[in-house]
Design an enzyme around this catalytic site. Structure first.
Site, PDB file in Angstrom:
ATOM      1  N   CYS A  61       0.813  -1.239  -0.139  1.00 48.26           N
ATOM      2  CA  CYS A  61      -0.056  -0.013  -0.053  1.00 48.26           C
ATOM      3  C   CYS A  61       1.111   1.469   0.042  1.00 48.26           C
ATOM      4  O   CYS A  61       1.557   1.431   1.067  1.00 48.26           O
ATOM      5  CB  CYS A  61      -0.696   0.027   1.140  1.00 48.26           C
ATOM      6  SG  CYS A  61      -1.937   1.473   1.610  1.00 48.26           S
ATOM      7  N   CYS A  64       0.546   3.550   2.986  1.00 51.03           N
ATOM      8  CA  CYS A  64       1.293   2.843   4.062  1.00 51.03           C
ATOM      9  C   CYS A  64       2.795   3.266   4.175  1.00 51.03           C
ATOM     10  O   CYS A  64       3.237   3.200   5.278  1.00 51.03           O
ATOM     11  CB  CYS A  64       0.756   1.319   4.373  1.00 51.03           C
ATOM     12  SG  CYS A  64      -1.038   1.061   4.352  1.00 51.03           S
TER      13      CYS A  64
END
Length: 140
Positions: A61, A64
């Site tokens: 991600c 992230c």
């Protein structure tokens, strides 16, 4: 403020593990790889009277990855908080039980109970929530 949708919700897996070398658990961040380690850390935090900040994240991600160094930095600045990192793809059952719909999702816990939540890669908001929670825990 980006966020990703976990693969276990998308029912797809591209099989790519190329992102696993990214440093997600630096600083004082504890990587949670099992339900047992989660329970152990929560129990430790309760015993020590610490707030827990759990980051439900994914190695693939983008948002992230952007938050990871900031999260590590925060863990060094705030030793009174226990910083945990949960990979939603490694612990899908646990992520489902915490109703994770997007990553990163941050939960603030006191005595194992959720007291605050933030969804998405929002550095200023995460910092603001940490400050507010620390202020409420330690009134001047």
């Amino acid at each position: 403020m980006g966020q990703c949708y976990p693969k276990f919700l998308q029912n797809q897996n591209d099989g790519g593990d190329s992102d696993h070398h990214v440093e997600f658990a630096g600083g004082n961040v504890h990587l949670i790889t099992t339900k047992e380690s989660w329970d152990q850390k929560l129990s430790e935090a309760n015993k020590d009277g610490k707030i827990v900040l759990a980051n439900f994240s994914a190695t693939w991600c983008g948002p992230c990855k952007i938050m990871a160094p900031f999260y590590s930095e925060l863990s060094e600045k705030h030793p009174s908080i226990m910083f945990l990192l949960v990979d939603v793809d490694e612990l899908t059952e646990m992520s489902t039980s915490w109703d994770i719909k997007a990553t990163p999702t941050f939960f603030f816990l006191r005595d194992g109970q959720q007291i605050e939540k933030l969804v998405g890669a929002n550095k200023p908001e995460l910092q603001k929530k940490i400050t507010a929670i620390l202020d409420s825990a330690n009134p001047r």
